[in-house]
Design a protein around this motif. Structure first.
Motif, PDB file in Angstrom:
ATOM      1  N   ASP A 239       0.817  -1.213   0.000  1.00 46.05           N
ATOM      2  CA  ASP A 239       0.000   0.000   0.000  1.00 46.05           C
ATOM      3  C   ASP A 239       0.852   1.265   0.000  1.00 46.05           C
ATOM      4  O   ASP A 239       0.359   2.362   0.211  1.00 46.05           O
ATOM      5  N   ARG A 392      -4.801  -8.482   4.817  1.00 44.72           N
ATOM      6  CA  ARG A 392      -4.743  -7.149   5.420  1.00 44.72           C
ATOM      7  C   ARG A 392      -5.860  -6.957   6.432  1.00 44.72           C
ATOM      8  O   ARG A 392      -6.898  -7.623   6.368  1.00 44.72           O
ATOM      9  N   GLU A 394      -7.638  -4.229   6.586  1.00 45.56           N
ATOM     10  CA  GLU A 394      -8.709  -3.678   5.753  1.00 45.56           C
ATOM     11  C   GLU A 394      -8.579  -4.321   4.388  1.00 45.56           C
ATOM     12  O   GLU A 394      -7.703  -3.972   3.597  1.00 45.56           O
ATOM     13  N   ALA A 397     -10.297  -2.316  -1.202  1.00 48.01           N
ATOM     14  CA  ALA A 397      -9.865  -0.979  -1.594  1.00 48.01           C
ATOM     15  C   ALA A 397     -10.512  -0.644  -2.925  1.00 48.01           C
ATOM     16  O   ALA A 397     -10.275  -1.322  -3.923  1.00 48.01           O
ATOM     17  N   ARG A 431      -8.961   7.179  -3.821  1.00 52.28           N
ATOM     18  CA  ARG A 431      -9.736   6.254  -2.998  1.00 52.28           C
ATOM     19  C   ARG A 431     -11.201   6.686  -2.927  1.00 52.28           C
ATOM     20  O   ARG A 431     -11.518   7.855  -2.730  1.00 52.28           O
ATOM     21  N   ASP A 435      -9.379   0.628   1.921  1.00 49.30           N
ATOM     22  CA  ASP A 435      -8.012   0.929   2.306  1.00 49.30           C
ATOM     23  C   ASP A 435      -7.419   2.060   1.469  1.00 49.30           C
ATOM     24  O   ASP A 435      -7.816   2.289   0.323  1.00 49.30           O
ATOM     25  N   ARG A 436      -6.412   2.724   2.032  1.00 52.28           N
ATOM     26  CA  ARG A 436      -5.775   3.857   1.347  1.00 52.28           C
ATOM     27  C   ARG A 436      -5.009   3.444   0.100  1.00 52.28           C
ATOM     28  O   ARG A 436      -4.650   4.291  -0.728  1.00 52.28           O
ATOM     29  N   ARG A 437      -4.712   2.137  -0.058  1.00 51.18           N
ATOM     30  CA  ARG A 437      -3.989   1.712  -1.248  1.00 51.18           C
ATOM     31  C   ARG A 437      -4.787   1.932  -2.528  1.00 51.18           C
ATOM     32  O   ARG A 437      -4.252   1.773  -3.623  1.00 51.18           O
TER      33      ARG A 437
END
Length: 449
Positions: A239, A392, A394, A397, A431, A435-437
């Motif tokens: 990420d 993960r 979270e 994504a 996003r 998740d921020r990825r």
């Protein structure tokens, strides 16, 4: 391909002893003039006194077929064949019978006629291109290709018969023969009054590409702050910023198999992460496995492989994977300078020992522009992507953004479409959920053949 009607009245009436015995040509004149109901009545009247005359049965069959009675025409042709003693004419009647059954959507019965005829040596079916074409119409590619084992028939091909024979050979898994017929069809196109259009020619060249592609190679280099690229590797890139380099080579076993190829492959990828990854850190990872495409019309690939750690950080595991893709405008479109582009891709893989699942769904829509004569394409597009990684905290994504691809195609011939490409793709996503990825930049350079 044989015509719907063979105009049998002409050659039977002009030279048939049976017709001379019939003593009148009025029904044939009616047939030639398009008065099919009158011709039908004349044939029926003649059969009241000459019930075993194959000429009248043949005329009856022709007129019934012209009037849309294909099942009745097939029966009448069968009767004509029963009463006919000349092998060439009987062969003709049986071909006509089979074709009329095809037009009546009775393909099983048509195939039975074809296969029975193949067992009669006097009919010389294996010396007849017409029989091969009738067999193809009856959806009997086995018999058609049996006839086409006789290479002396190839000199009688027209463009259309060559192409029909090619598709038949392809369905039978006879890849090299199909390629030869496709190439012959393209060559014979020069003799036709109405040549194939550029789209049709390109479609045939792409058929040849798939039939001749026994091996493939793809190399990829990427930099990402937003998940992995679409490509051979099936592990996450983390990420944060990460780079990946690698290649895959695959080999088909048993050819194209009419759109259901089976392949073996080996790949190796090196990944550099700036943070720990759920499945592994910086690693040199190898795979060896098999891939199978079970559906001829859908680009779904199933894969099973052994992961082999090529350094201390690599994984030793087993992977099961499924990937599906499709779209439109993915290659240069013949005769166009620009066209609509759409692409979807779905991929899920499971590492059995680590008990981790990676999933990816990616959809793109945009417009492509040809930058040169035929080979270099620029495609700006909008993209939405959902990624899943059960390793993960979270797992999901979801992001969306924009991208641009510059692709150059290479390695073509007059009869085989482009087999290789170099592609540089950059996209930026933001996003939406998870998740921020899902946010970041992904740049990928891919070379494939």
């Amino acid at each position: 391909m044989l015509r719907t009607m063979f105009a049998i009245a002409c050659w039977l009436a002009s030279g048939s002893p049976a017709f001379a015995q019939a003593g009148t040509d009025t029904p044939f004149r009616d047939y030639d003039a398009g008065n099919y109901r009158a011709a039908l009545a004349g044939a029926e009247a003649a059969l009241e006194t000459e019930s075993e005359n194959p000429v009248w049965w043949a005329l009856l069959a022709e007129t019934q077929a012209r009037l849309g009675g294909h099942a009745e025409a097939a029966e009448a042709f069968a009767t004509a064949g029963r009463f006919e003693t000349d092998a060439a004419k009987r062969s003709y009647f049986l071909r006509a019978q089979a074709l009329q059954l095809v037009y009546a959507d009775r393909h099983d019965e048509a195939r039975a006629i074809v296969r029975a005829a193949m067992d009669e040596p006097l009919l010389e079916t294996r010396n007849s291109l017409d029989w091969a074409m009738v067999a193809i119409s009856a959806r009997d590619d086995r018999s058609a290709q049996d006839v086409l084992d006789n290479e002396a028939l190839y000199g009688k091909f027209t463009r259309q018969t060559a192409l029909d024979a090619a598709y038949s050979a392809k369905r039978r898994g006879m890849d090299q023969r199909a390629v030869g017929f496709f190439k012959l069809g393209l060559a014979l196109d020069a003799e036709e009054e109405t040549p194939l259009g550029p789209v049709q020619r390109e479609g045939i060249r792409r058929e040849n590409r798939e039939l001749t592609r026994d091996w493939s190679f793809i190399a990829q280099a990427s930099f990402s702050s937003a998940g992995r690229p679409i490509g051979p590797a099936n592990t996450s890139l983390g990420d944060e910023r990460a780079s990946q380099f690698g290649a895959e080579v695959s080999r088909r076993i048993g050819g194209w198999r009419n759109g259901r190829p089976f392949s073996i492959f080996a790949r190796a990828y090196h990944s550099e992460f700036l943070s720990d990854d759920a499945a592994g850190g910086n690693a040199m990872q190898g795979w060896v496995g098999v891939r199978y495409k079970p559906l001829s019309q859908i680009n779904l690939n199933l894969e099973a492989s052994r992961l082999i750690g090529l350094d201390d950080d690599g994984l030793d595991d087993w992977s099961l994977r499924a990937a599906i893709s499709g779209g439109q405008g993915l290659e240069p479109e013949a005769g166009k300078r620009s066209w609509a582009y759409a692409h979807y891709y779905g991929d899920v893989s499971y590492l059995t020992d680590a008990d981790v699942t990676f999933g990816l769904v990616d959809g793109r829509a945009g417009y492509s522009f040809l930058l040169d004569e035929s080979a270099t394409v620029l495609t700006p597009y909008a993209v939405a992507r959902l990624g899943v990684d059960t390793g993960r905290l979270e797992e999901e994504a979801l992001g969306a953004g924009v991208g641009i691809s510059l692709r150059h195609w290479f390695d073509e011939t007059d009869t085989i479409a482009y087999r290789g490409f170099i592609d540089f793709d950059v996209q930026a996503r933001q996003r939406i959920a998870g998740d921020r990825r899902a946010s970041g930049i992904l740049a990928t350079l891919t070379i494939g053949r």
